[in-house]
Design a protein around this motif. Sequence first.
Motif, short mmCIF file in Angstrom:
data_model
loop_
_atom_site.label_atom_id
_atom_site.label_comp_id
_atom_site.label_asym_id
_atom_site.label_seq_id
_atom_site.Cartn_x
_atom_site.Cartn_y
_atom_site.Cartn_z
N VAL A 137 5.50 -0.82 -11.87
CA VAL A 137 5.66 -0.83 -10.23
C VAL A 137 4.19 -1.53 -9.66
O VAL A 137 4.61 -2.18 -8.83
CB VAL A 137 5.52 0.70 -10.01
CG1 VAL A 137 5.20 0.81 -8.52
CG2 VAL A 137 6.67 1.45 -10.13
N LEU A 138 3.24 -1.05 -10.34
CA LEU A 138 2.02 -1.73 -9.77
C LEU A 138 2.03 -3.37 -10.20
O LEU A 138 1.60 -4.33 -9.24
CB LEU A 138 0.82 -1.50 -10.76
CG LEU A 138 0.41 0.13 -10.40
CD1 LEU A 138 -0.75 0.69 -11.35
CD2 LEU A 138 -0.34 0.22 -9.13
N ASP A 179 0.81 -1.06 -0.17
CA ASP A 179 -0.04 0.00 -0.02
C ASP A 179 0.83 1.14 0.19
O ASP A 179 0.55 2.28 -0.66
CB ASP A 179 -0.99 -0.11 1.24
CG ASP A 179 -2.18 -0.99 0.95
OD1 ASP A 179 -2.36 -1.57 -0.01
OD2 ASP A 179 -2.91 -1.15 2.01
N PRO A 180 1.88 1.30 0.56
CA PRO A 180 2.73 2.60 0.58
C PRO A 180 3.46 2.76 -0.45
O PRO A 180 3.48 3.91 -1.04
CB PRO A 180 3.83 2.30 1.75
CG PRO A 180 3.28 1.32 2.73
CD PRO A 180 2.46 0.56 1.82
N VAL A 181 3.66 1.91 -1.53
CA VAL A 181 4.12 1.93 -2.74
C VAL A 181 3.05 2.47 -3.69
O VAL A 181 3.24 3.55 -4.49
CB VAL A 181 4.60 0.44 -3.49
CG1 VAL A 181 5.19 0.86 -4.70
CG2 VAL A 181 5.74 0.05 -2.68
N GLU A 182 1.67 2.04 -3.48
CA GLU A 182 0.64 2.50 -4.39
C GLU A 182 0.41 4.02 -3.87
O GLU A 182 0.33 4.99 -4.96
CB GLU A 182 -0.38 1.54 -4.26
CG GLU A 182 -1.43 2.20 -5.18
CD GLU A 182 -2.83 1.46 -5.14
OE1 GLU A 182 -3.61 1.29 -6.02
OE2 GLU A 182 -3.03 0.62 -3.84
N THR A 183 0.48 4.32 -2.54
CA THR A 183 0.30 5.69 -2.25
C THR A 183 1.44 6.62 -2.96
O THR A 183 1.20 7.83 -3.22
CB THR A 183 0.40 5.82 -0.85
OG1 THR A 183 -0.77 5.06 -0.32
CG2 THR A 183 0.39 7.40 -0.19
N ALA A 184 2.69 6.18 -2.92
CA ALA A 184 3.78 7.04 -3.30
C ALA A 184 3.39 7.19 -4.83
O ALA A 184 3.67 8.35 -5.73
CB ALA A 184 4.99 6.47 -3.20
N LEU A 185 3.17 5.98 -5.34
CA LEU A 185 3.16 6.15 -6.79
C LEU A 185 1.74 6.99 -7.36
O LEU A 185 1.72 7.60 -8.47
CB LEU A 185 2.70 4.77 -7.76
CG LEU A 185 2.32 4.75 -9.08
CD1 LEU A 185 3.72 5.17 -10.08
CD2 LEU A 185 2.02 3.24 -9.42
N ASP A 186 0.79 7.12 -6.64
CA ASP A 186 -0.42 8.02 -6.94
C ASP A 186 -0.15 9.43 -7.01
O ASP A 186 -0.93 10.09 -7.66
CB ASP A 186 -1.42 8.00 -5.75
CG ASP A 186 -2.55 6.67 -6.10
OD1 ASP A 186 -2.38 6.28 -7.08
OD2 ASP A 186 -3.12 6.42 -5.14
N ALA A 187 1.01 9.80 -6.33
CA ALA A 187 1.30 11.25 -6.46
C ALA A 187 1.73 11.69 -7.90
O ALA A 187 1.78 12.81 -8.31
CB ALA A 187 2.83 11.45 -5.60
N TYR A 188 2.05 10.73 -8.83
CA TYR A 188 2.46 10.94 -10.25
C TYR A 188 1.23 10.83 -11.33
O TYR A 188 1.33 11.05 -12.47
CB TYR A 188 3.83 9.95 -10.65
CG TYR A 188 4.88 9.99 -9.81
CD1 TYR A 188 6.02 10.81 -10.41
CD2 TYR A 188 4.94 9.36 -8.64
CE1 TYR A 188 7.07 11.10 -9.84
CE2 TYR A 188 6.29 9.44 -7.97
CZ TYR A 188 7.26 10.17 -8.38
OH TYR A 188 8.31 10.20 -7.71
#
Length: 314
Positions: A88-89, A48-57
């Motif tokens: 990434v996903l 989940d933290p990876v997806e949260t960071a990716l959402d910034a883009y």
Amino acid sequence: MAETGASPLPPTPPAHSPLFRAEHFVWLTARVLEQRVFAHDFLHGAADPVETALDAYRNEDGGYGHALEPDLRGPVSQPLHTVRALRVLDSIGLLGGRRVERVCRYLTSVSTGDGALPAIHPGQRGYPAAPFVPIVDDPPSELLATGPVVGLLHRNDVWHAWLFRATDFCWQAVDALERSHPYEIEAAVAFLDSATDRPRAEAAADRLGRLVRAQRLVALDPDDLDAYPVAPGYAPGEHHFPYDFARTPHSLARAWFTDDEMARALDHLADDQREDGGWPVRWRHWAPAPALEARSMVTIEALRTLRAYGRAIG
């Protein structure tokens, strides 16, 4: 001590191991996204933290921008950013659901007349980009962008109307490959490794493997790199090695190389870790920030490759 709200990470790897040195490099230099990808891949971090960071883009159009692919700066969505986002996903097992529906809507909106993707959409004009990235008003479809996206979507059993024509384009582009260059071959492999027609994929991969060797697109002897020409337009020393095509032993490209050729290439990859713990970027450097941001990506990919082939990393 103040509470941070973060879950404690597990103990770090043994000191001076490749993984320990790489971890130091990542915490020191990487963006938040790559830090969280590293923690997920090598320190048992959550997805989940990876997806949260990716959402910034992610942008409102369903695509990704904001220099997710470091060589393209600025906020606008681009197909190559989308390739990076889907990778990434895929790596965290979250390539599916509504997030992918949004991505496919974006892919449909930027597709060319034959239903595939350009490498660079002209919306990039006006924002900084690597000088080796061509920006034209009517860009053609490119296997470089389309192949990895189609492969990743097939790999995750995603079905969308956009995929049908894009898949046809990839087959036609792969079948038409004669003179090529390493990055285009890598994109072809990314498609073939997950294509649903396995006999056709295996036959196409066999032909490409012979093409790669005949055109000397791969450096088979790391101790004699002068014997292998660098592709036109590439940076001096921008060689490609067997592991660049066969990222895992399960890739169709693994059959292109003998066990000895692969072992020597992996030895070279392991030895290429620098004193600061990171691996180098072999392509052309054009600005400090893109080069530094790309190094953490290259470092994570090197560790993944070594681990996939059973090499000890820490």
